[in-house]
Design a protein around this motif. Structure first.
Motif, PDB file in Angstrom:
ATOM      1  N   THR A 143      19.172   7.991 -22.607  1.00  0.00           N
ATOM      2  CA  THR A 143      17.911   7.962 -23.351  1.00  0.00           C
ATOM      3  C   THR A 143      18.022   8.414 -24.795  1.00  0.00           C
ATOM      4  OG1 THR A 143      17.305  10.239 -22.765  1.00  0.00           O
ATOM      5  CG2 THR A 143      16.706   8.495 -21.197  1.00  0.00           C
ATOM      6  N   GLY A 144      19.091   9.154 -25.131  1.00  0.00           N
ATOM      7  CA  GLY A 144      19.190   9.702 -26.477  1.00  0.00           C
ATOM      8  C   GLY A 144      18.410  10.988 -26.656  1.00  0.00           C
ATOM      9  N   ARG A 145      17.874  11.541 -25.559  1.00  0.00           N
ATOM     10  CA  ARG A 145      17.129  12.811 -25.632  1.00  0.00           C
ATOM     11  C   ARG A 145      18.084  13.945 -25.986  1.00  0.00           C
ATOM     12  NH1 ARG A 145      15.861  17.400 -22.690  1.00  0.00           N
ATOM     13  NH2 ARG A 145      13.657  17.949 -22.490  1.00  0.00           N
ATOM     14  N   ARG A 146      17.675  14.776 -26.930  1.00  0.00           N
ATOM     15  CA  ARG A 146      18.527  15.865 -27.404  1.00  0.00           C
ATOM     16  C   ARG A 146      18.015  17.210 -26.885  1.00  0.00           C
ATOM     17  NH1 ARG A 146      19.565  17.507 -33.800  1.00  0.00           N
ATOM     18  NH2 ARG A 146      20.980  19.260 -33.402  1.00  0.00           N
ATOM     19  N   PHE A 202      15.663   1.333 -24.914  1.00  0.00           N
ATOM     20  CA  PHE A 202      14.456   0.754 -24.344  1.00  0.00           C
ATOM     21  C   PHE A 202      14.724   0.392 -22.884  1.00  0.00           C
ATOM     22  CE2 PHE A 202      13.517   0.068 -28.822  1.00  0.00           C
ATOM     23  CZ  PHE A 202      12.142   0.293 -28.875  1.00  0.00           C
ATOM     24  N   ARG A 203      13.662   0.451 -22.076  1.00  0.00           N
ATOM     25  CA  ARG A 203      13.772   0.091 -20.667  1.00  0.00           C
ATOM     26  C   ARG A 203      13.179  -1.300 -20.418  1.00  0.00           C
ATOM     27  NH1 ARG A 203      15.126   4.518 -17.584  1.00  0.00           N
ATOM     28  NH2 ARG A 203      14.680   6.575 -18.478  1.00  0.00           N
ATOM     29  N   LEU A 260       9.940   2.190 -24.630  1.00  0.00           N
ATOM     30  CA  LEU A 260      10.795   3.155 -25.316  1.00  0.00           C
ATOM     31  C   LEU A 260      11.183   4.298 -24.380  1.00  0.00           C
ATOM     32  CD1 LEU A 260      12.072   3.994 -28.073  1.00  0.00           C
ATOM     33  CD2 LEU A 260       9.982   5.318 -28.477  1.00  0.00           C
ATOM     34  N   ALA A 261      12.486   4.571 -24.272  1.00  0.00           N
ATOM     35  CA  ALA A 261      12.998   5.677 -23.458  1.00  0.00           C
ATOM     36  C   ALA A 261      13.434   6.851 -24.309  1.00  0.00           C
ATOM     37  CB  ALA A 261      14.177   5.188 -22.610  1.00  0.00           C
TER      38      ALA A 261
END
Length: 397
Positions: free
Chosen positions: A161-164, A328-329, A313-314
């Motif tokens: 997801t690119g979540r930090r 993106f999902r 958007l993920a």
């Protein structure tokens, strides 16, 4: 300020390709082939085995590690190169468990890269004695850190997801509860300025073939905080981590500091390739890099969402919670990515439904983003992904 137009010219990118997969395999710097050829012909070819001394091969893991240190906010002399990322994860985990002998829990999150989790599972099986890996949802990590945890093992940026994650906050909570913290920087190093020392990390690990462009299978790195450098005893005690490798002792005596985390013979050809890339990175202003990265990812998100309502958007919208990728999902994410690649926009797919695109300002600019958006919009609005050949999965997705 870094001139990203100038850095783009330093990469050998195929004509007509928009490369949004540098977060999986960085493209080839133009100087790499000559640097590796020099190592092969002038060093290996002419010096033969004397290259270990004459060309300084034996010292490269520490010298190159110091160049990585700037990008991850580490102290000089505390980053060493070699082996693979999975090996370095295992080393860091084993050392942390040995330093917290009364605890049995490795805490991670369900968004972590599977190989990290596999290393933890394997180590727990080997140790027995009630050792276990516990995983929670990424957003629940902070609350899950309690007095049972021996070590927190987190990948700073979620590979899907690119979540930090907030390194400083989670590490502080781990230390408050008496645990140690290992950070995997596979999707951080080269994406933005990392601060392992300021963030309090006990160990950090990472690969170099993504944003740092060392080539397929490039060497990994490991950071050990100065407070642990002469205390950590690596479970994988290789001869290169011995105090005197050429004494050929039958028993292991650890080298001082981070050098004890060396295992096998260093990959000299791939270190040469990495050095060519680091010549570019040495001149990059990381603050400027981050600013450019966020501008590119914002531009991409805005363009896709304006015209592709079926893509969800993920990736976090919050800049502080975002790495340098956008995901993106879509239920047909794999086929959509194959259609993109066929049109010259290369990203990748991550199961079960993630279309993943990486943004590296060193070779991606606003024009590339706009063209990529134009192509993706055409694919989505005209269902160009809906072909049998785009749905047949290859070994590498």
């Amino acid at each position: 300020m870094t001139d990203f137009t100038a850095t783009k010219a330093l990469f050998d990118l195929p004509e007509g390709i928009i490369y949004l997969d540098g977060n999986s395999l960085g493209p080839l710097p133009r100087a790499t082939a000559a640097r590796v050829a020099q190592t092969i012909t002038a060093e290996w070819g002419q010096m033969l085995i004397t290259g270990w001394n004459k060309a300084g091969w034996m010292d490269k893991p520490m010298h190159v590690g110091d160049r990585i240190a700037r990008l991850i906010g580490a102290e000089t002399g505390h980053v060493v190169m070699g082996d693979t990322l999975s090996i370095k994860v295992y080393q860091a985990l084993a050392s942390c468990l040995e330093m917290t002998p009364t605890r049995r829990v490795i805490l991670s999150d369900t968004g972590n890269f599977p190989s990290d989790l596999y290393m933890a599972e394997g180590l727990c099986r080997t140790l027995g004695q009630g050792y276990q890996l516990k995983t929670v949802a990424p957003e629940d990590v902070l609350e899950a850190i309690d007095d049972s945890v021996a070590v927190l093992m987190i990948t700073e940026v979620d590979y899907r997801t690119g979540r930090r994650h907030n390194m400083a906050e989670l590490t502080a909570r781990a230390h408050e509860k008496g645990a140690l913290a290992i950070w995997d920087l596979a999707h951080s190093a080269g994406a933005f300025q990392v601060e392992v020392a300021a963030g309090g990390a006990d160990f950090a690990v990472g690969c170099t073939y993504k944003y740092l462009n060392s080539g397929p299978g490039g060497p990994a790195f490991i950071y050990v905080a100065p407070r642990h450098a002469d205390r950590a005893i690596p479970a994988l005690s290789g001869w290169q981590g011995h105090e005197a490798p050429f004494a050929f002792d039958l028993s292991y005596r650890p080298a001082t500091g981070a050098e004890r985390l060396r295992v096998g013979t260093p990959p000299i050809l791939q270190l040469a390739a990495l050095e060519a890339s680091l010549d570019i990175w040495d001149a990059v202003d990381m603050t400027a890099l981050r600013k450019a990265s966020l501008a590119l990812t914002d531009r991409f998100i805005t363009g896709i969402e304006a015209a592709c309502p079926t893509l969800s958007l993920a990736t976090p919208r919050d800049h502080d919670a975002r790495g340098s990728q956008v995901s993106f999902r879509h239920p047909e994410g794999y086929a959509i990515m194959q259609a993109m690649i066929a049109r010259g926009v290369i990203g990748d797919f991550r199961a079960p439904d993630i279309i993943r695109c990486g943004f590296t300002p060193l070779f991606i600019d606003a024009g590339d983003v706009d063209r990529a958006v134009e192509i993706i919009v055409d694919i989505m609005q005209n269902n160009l992904w809906d072909r049998p050949d785009y749905k047949t999965r290859a070994k590498v997705t």
